[in-house]
Design a protein around this motif. Sequence first.
Motif, PDB file in Angstrom:
ATOM      1  N   LEU A   1      35.366  -2.489  11.855  1.00 40.91           N
ATOM      2  CA  LEU A   1      33.952  -2.703  12.137  1.00 40.91           C
ATOM      3  C   LEU A   1      33.466  -4.025  11.566  1.00 40.91           C
ATOM      4  CD1 LEU A   1      32.129   0.731  11.617  1.00 40.91           C
ATOM      5  CD2 LEU A   1      31.774  -0.814  13.517  1.00 40.91           C
ATOM      6  N   SER A   2      33.816  -4.283  10.314  1.00 42.14           N
ATOM      7  CA  SER A   2      33.356  -5.512   9.659  1.00 42.14           C
ATOM      8  C   SER A   2      33.924  -6.754  10.326  1.00 42.14           C
ATOM      9  CB  SER A   2      33.752  -5.480   8.175  1.00 42.14           C
ATOM     10  OG  SER A   2      33.139  -4.391   7.510  1.00 42.14           O
ATOM     11  N   ALA A   3      35.206  -6.710  10.662  1.00 36.43           N
ATOM     12  CA  ALA A   3      35.840  -7.875  11.295  1.00 36.43           C
ATOM     13  C   ALA A   3      35.235  -8.154  12.663  1.00 36.43           C
ATOM     14  CB  ALA A   3      37.345  -7.651  11.403  1.00 36.43           C
ATOM     15  N   ILE A   4      35.020  -7.114  13.446  1.00 31.59           N
ATOM     16  CA  ILE A   4      34.477  -7.297  14.792  1.00 31.59           C
ATOM     17  C   ILE A   4      33.035  -7.772  14.735  1.00 31.59           C
ATOM     18  CG2 ILE A   4      33.753  -6.013  16.843  1.00 31.59           C
ATOM     19  CD1 ILE A   4      36.405  -4.512  16.670  1.00 31.59           C
ATOM     20  N   ARG A   5      32.245  -7.226  13.820  1.00 32.70           N
ATOM     21  CA  ARG A   5      30.859  -7.682  13.699  1.00 32.70           C
ATOM     22  C   ARG A   5      30.787  -9.142  13.261  1.00 32.70           C
ATOM     23  NH1 ARG A   5      28.335  -2.294  10.718  1.00 32.70           N
ATOM     24  NH2 ARG A   5      27.943  -1.089  12.644  1.00 32.70           N
ATOM     25  N   ALA A   6      31.651  -9.530  12.339  1.00 31.69           N
ATOM     26  CA  ALA A   6      31.662 -10.928  11.900  1.00 31.69           C
ATOM     27  C   ALA A   6      31.982 -11.851  13.066  1.00 31.69           C
ATOM     28  CB  ALA A   6      32.666 -11.117  10.767  1.00 31.69           C
ATOM     29  N   ALA A   7      32.951 -11.475  13.892  1.00 30.01           N
ATOM     30  CA  ALA A   7      33.310 -12.299  15.051  1.00 30.01           C
ATOM     31  C   ALA A   7      32.182 -12.310  16.078  1.00 30.01           C
ATOM     32  CB  ALA A   7      34.603 -11.775  15.672  1.00 30.01           C
ATOM     33  N   ARG A   8      31.603 -11.153  16.327  1.00 28.96           N
ATOM     34  CA  ARG A   8      30.522 -11.074  17.322  1.00 28.96           C
ATOM     35  C   ARG A   8      29.316 -11.910  16.901  1.00 28.96           C
ATOM     36  NH1 ARG A   8      28.855  -5.622  17.004  1.00 28.96           N
ATOM     37  NH2 ARG A   8      26.939  -6.208  15.945  1.00 28.96           N
TER      38      ARG A   8
ATOM     39  N   ALA B   1      42.414  -8.733  10.159  1.00 34.94           N
ATOM     40  CA  ALA B   1      41.832  -8.048   9.010  1.00 34.94           C
ATOM     41  C   ALA B   1      42.677  -6.846   8.588  1.00 34.94           C
ATOM     42  CB  ALA B   1      40.411  -7.604   9.346  1.00 34.94           C
ATOM     43  N   LEU B   2      43.142  -6.067   9.556  1.00 30.65           N
ATOM     44  CA  LEU B   2      43.984  -4.923   9.210  1.00 30.65           C
ATOM     45  C   LEU B   2      45.302  -5.381   8.592  1.00 30.65           C
ATOM     46  CD1 LEU B   2      43.451  -2.507  12.248  1.00 30.65           C
ATOM     47  CD2 LEU B   2      42.764  -2.115   9.887  1.00 30.65           C
TER      48      LEU B   2
END
Length: 410
Positions: free
Chosen positions: A231-238, A254-255
């Motif tokens: 969630l954190s990685a995708i939100r940062a990219a978005r 990230a994983l």
Amino acid sequence: MSTAIDPWPWRAALADLLQRTRLAQPDELADEVAAAAGPLGLAATIYLVDQEQRTLRAVPRAGVATADPLAVEGTVAGRVFMTVRPAPVPAGGSEPARLWLPLLDGTERLGALELVAHGDVRLGDEAFVAGCDLFGQLVGHLIATKVPYGDALLKVRRVRRMSEASELLWRLMPPMTFVSRRAVVSAILEPCYEVGGDGFDYAADGDTLYFAIFDTAGHHLRAGLGTAVVLSAIRAARRADERLEAMAAAADRALEEYLPELRFTTAVLAELDLERGRLRYINAGHPPPLLLREGRLVRGLTGGRRLPLGLGDKGVEAGEVTLERGDRILLYTDGVVEARDRDGTSFGVARLAGLAQRDAGRLPAPETLRRLCHQALSHYDGPPSDDATLMLVEWSYDAVRAMLPTAGRD
């Protein structure tokens, strides 16, 4: 007193409620709401829906006996919660007239507000009911703003202890329902007290609605940590204006960096052009979303395939489909369709699609999901063996109107 034709008492009541709650703790909110409603000739009780959306539970007040929980199924209060429509109950015998209102934060269903009339208050008066509705809207917003500052309101919604993974994920995920002029997004996550690695996300900005569903392999807190990292990685990219492909790659990195011992996270990442209906999506090893149109299953969305997040998969191309107004996209995790009864028969995609088609257009999206999820859980022979998450996205002006408490629906 007579307030039915005079709008000014409502202005005074709203101003009084705002002033009273400015410095109120979450556990003091119910008392302040009751105090603000008193001069209008009303006794107010706040009911919040429990975490599993099966009962409505009264918020305690100082020195007042707490009312018993009310079932969502088979009660007036429950019908108000399910349909987001107010319900007046006429006086009868020794019972005074009362009005049940849906309690909402915008369009997120929180519970129901009971207003009991005293004196010569006329709950059948249209102007007075409109004032009650305005008062109830403010109460819903105040509940949402007070929840983060203490545990009292959260505890009302719980019937047992929540696991560590559930505590983590419920604090990370957005509200379960979002409504704009052009679309509705709703999600539900069970078993809510013992979530492992399931999760969902969405965001609407300009003409783009982003939404996603996740399922990290494993159980308990370790799986929850994996979903939190994704969630954190995708939100940062978005939020850096990166596209779906880059969001998936960010989750891979990230994983691999922070939780290399985890196996993977399956996911669907999607973005919908709210003006044109163009849907782009990536499916990272997840069950294909279902496209519903006019109450019928059109097909599964099988494009945009890649390996699960965390395994890396370069060169993937997003799938694309153009929606029609009124189309629904149903996303789900495998815990929904793999639920098995005592004979070993799985709940299955066909049953899920059939139930979703039956309720399409008849119920608001959150109520459709509540019923679907409970039916899937009831299919288990014993306690659920996996998380069961559903997300419904509807590109429709009609769906938006159906979510408003003043919408005229049969």
